[in-house]
Scaffold this active site. Structure first.
Site, PDB file in Angstrom:
ATOM      1  N   LYS A   1       7.972  -0.658  11.711  1.00 12.09           N
ATOM      2  CA  LYS A   1       8.773  -0.670  12.944  1.00 12.09           C
ATOM      3  C   LYS A   1       8.507   0.645  13.692  1.00 12.09           C
ATOM      4  O   LYS A   1       8.982   1.705  13.284  1.00 12.09           O
ATOM      5  CB  LYS A   1      10.246  -0.818  12.540  1.00 12.09           C
TER       6      LYS A   1
ATOM      7  N   GLU B   1      12.100  11.404   5.736  1.00  7.92           N
ATOM      8  CA  GLU B   1      11.429  12.605   6.269  1.00  7.92           C
ATOM      9  C   GLU B   1      12.107  12.905   7.596  1.00  7.92           C
ATOM     10  O   GLU B   1      11.923  12.160   8.550  1.00  7.92           O
ATOM     11  CB  GLU B   1       9.942  12.330   6.530  1.00  7.92           C
TER      12      GLU B   1
ATOM     13  N   CYS C   1       7.446  17.725  14.176  1.00 11.49           N
ATOM     14  CA  CYS C   1       8.549  17.922  13.214  1.00 11.49           C
ATOM     15  C   CYS C   1       8.482  19.299  12.569  1.00 11.49           C
ATOM     16  O   CYS C   1       9.502  19.920  12.310  1.00 11.49           O
ATOM     17  CB  CYS C   1       8.523  16.835  12.154  1.00 11.49           C
TER      18      CYS C   1
ATOM     19  N   GLU D   1      17.999  21.156  15.877  1.00 10.68           N
ATOM     20  CA  GLU D   1      16.645  20.844  16.315  1.00 10.68           C
ATOM     21  C   GLU D   1      16.678  20.396  17.776  1.00 10.68           C
ATOM     22  O   GLU D   1      17.472  19.538  18.140  1.00 10.68           O
ATOM     23  CB  GLU D   1      16.112  19.700  15.446  1.00 10.68           C
TER      24      GLU D   1
END
Ligand code: NAD
Length: 495
Positions: free
Chosen positions: A188, A264, A299, A398
């Site tokens: 997905k 993750e 990331c 973040e």
């Protein structure tokens, strides 16, 4: 790669895409679609199916049927290897087309996208293809009257849910080891970056991956992603994305069939420059690129820069100079250092962080504004704040955008304390010429990767994953097979 070849592909029609289920391209059962909006200029360039739970169920059923049939799951590893090597070759052969398509979808600058997307994905498929026929079972050191065999087996159906920043690279980190091990996969993609993964599915079929073994279901996270997470017939979810969605996947697992969930997640990675760094000019350049490439949508981006007080001002001068020379703009131009922010929503979020940091008292030393608004695209200046305190939002959350938080430190202990002061632990870096200090920092920083005198660039041979709320489970390296295989014991009486 030359500019004219890129330019020939930049306006290729995308049209209305289909879901890839059971080896066929199909519309969503409801017929619903989502527009594909290019961050380059804000224009709609095509449409992808907006899959509902019934489409996800169809994909999972196709994956299960293929797994049970066994033409992939029970094929000799050397057979799967041949097919996946062909897929790697096909990805490479179509690398420019894939790279340009991906850039039109998510805005990453082409120089980076070409290497990090198709070429990296091809390398990942090749790595796991080559590895799988070297994986052995084990014989346990039992007493002599029994034989204890440990078989390593595929899990069944693996759901892979990936983000928009590097869809092919991250999709391959999950699909390649899962497929090599004999699983079926339902992938997905993120709703704003699905095009290259739909094309990957076609290439997989061309390479000889049997029908139903590799499926791609596009659509919204809260609908198609949720249905995959809640499916009673998915054995594992391999996820890369944000923390809040990671938490939901754990809940879905608990509410459904206790499927394994590998997460993750995000990061707020410290990049630590000591006064004895071997080359401050290089450290400044690599640090700038370590946060501002792909508009900070990486990331492992070094989004917190910690600089030793004695060199702080000198280092900041160099950093600001490199940053202000970076060219932000059309991601399909080979001269661009940093392309577009992926969406209007992400751009608004980034600018919200800038406003909050100013309100909290951090000093803006470079950037901070939207750029090139007249193009209709989503661009932002690389932005640097100094004097950022650990308590400020910019140190803790973040951004996932081109915004760097700079904090000064006094000594090694202070650097470790600041480095470990967030809930995250994905990546980090230390710049020093003292070998002992480098090793002490590698042990002291809580992060899945500690770079020394560099930032980024780790390849498929080493694991990537987080400590703390950056998740668990590791992508890449031979350790990834642990996520996609199960151990079965055979205990055989010999008397
Ligand atoms: P996101 O969490 O919003 O979305 C990731 C994926 O999850 C998408 O496919 C989305 O459609 C899907 N999703 C959303 N809601 C869902 C739900 N309720 N149920 C199931 N699936 C759902 O993340 P994003 O904005 O696409 O990506 C950015 C995030 O990814 C950042 O936090 C970044 O740090 C992280 N990231 C981590 C790594 C890593 O290796 N650790 C790599 C790249 C990106």
């Amino acid at each position: 790669m030359d500019q004219s070849a890129i330019d020939r592909l930049r306006d290729e029609p995308v049209g209305k895409q289909g879901l890839w289920i059971g080896g066929k391209s199909l519309p969503a059962a409801s017929g619903a679609v989502l527009d594909v909006v290019s961050p380059i200029d804000g224009r709609t360039i095509g449409a992808i199916p907006d899959a509902g739970p019934e489409d996800v169920d169809r994909a999972v059923a196709a994956a299960r049927a293929a797994f049970e049939k066994g033409s992939w799951s029970r094929a000799a590893p050397a057979e799967r290897k041949k097919v996946l090597l062909r897929l790697a070759d096909l990805i490479e052969r179509n690398a420019l087309e894939l790279a340009v398509l991906g850039v039109r979808d998510n805005g990453t600058e082409i120089g980076m996208a070409y290497k990090a997307e198709p070429l990296s994905a091809a390398g990942t498929f090749r790595y796991y293809a080559e590895a799988i026929d070297k994986v052995y079972g084990e014989i346990a050191p039992t007493k002599p009257d029994v034989l204890g065999l440990i078989h390593r087996e595929p899990l069944g159906v693996v759901g892979a849910i990936v983000p928009w920043n590097f869809p092919m690279m991250i999709g391959a980190w999950k699909a390649a080891p899962a497929l090599a091990a004999g699983n079926s996969v339902v992938l997905k993609p993120a709703e704003i970056a699905s095009l290259t993964l739909l094309r990957l599915a076609e290439l997989a079929a061309e390479a000889g991956v049997p029908e139903g073994v590799f499926n791609v279901v596009t659509g919204r996270g809260g609908v198609a992603g949720e249905a995959l997470g809640l499916s009673m017939d998915v054995d594992a979810i391999a996820f890369t994305g944000s923390g809040p969605v990671g938490r939901r996947l754990l809940e879905y697992s608990a509410r459904s069939n206790l499927k394994r969930v590998h997460l993750e997640l995000g990061g707020k990675s410290p990049n630590i420059v000591f006064a004895d760094a071997p080359d401050l000019d290089r450290a400044a350049k690599v640090s700038a690129f370590g946060i501002f490439r792909n508009s900070g949508q990486v990331c492992v981006a070094g989004s917190r820069l910690l600089v030793q007080a004695s060199i702080h001002d000198r280092f900041m001068e160099k950093l600001v100079a490199v940053t202000e020379r970076m060219k932000v703009g059309d991601p399909l131009d080979l001269g661009t250092d940093s392309g577009a922010v992926s969406s209007a929503e992400q751009l608004a979020k980034n600018l919200g962080h800038v406003a909050d940091a100013e309100r909290e008292g951090a000093r803006l030393v470079s950037g901070g504004r939207r750029l090139l608004e007249e193009t209709g695209g989503f661009y932002m200046e690389p932005t640097i704040f100094e004097g950022v305190k650990p308590s400020m939002r910019l140190s803790r959350e973040e951004v996932f955008g081109p915004v760097l938080a700079v904090t000064r430190f006094e000594d090694e202990a202070d650097a470790v304390r600041l480095a470990n002061s967030t809930v995250y632990g994905l990546a980090s870096a230390v710049w020093t010429s003292d070998l002992g200090r480098a090793h002490r920092m590698v042990r002291a920083i809580r992060a899945g990767v500690v770079h020394v005198n560099t930032y980024g660039g780790a390849d498929v041979t080493v694991p990537l994953g987080g400590f703390g709320q950056s998740g668990f489970g590791r992508d890449k390296s031979l350790h990834a097979f642990d996520k996609y295989t199960d151990l079965r014991t055979a205990w055989i009486a010999l008397t």
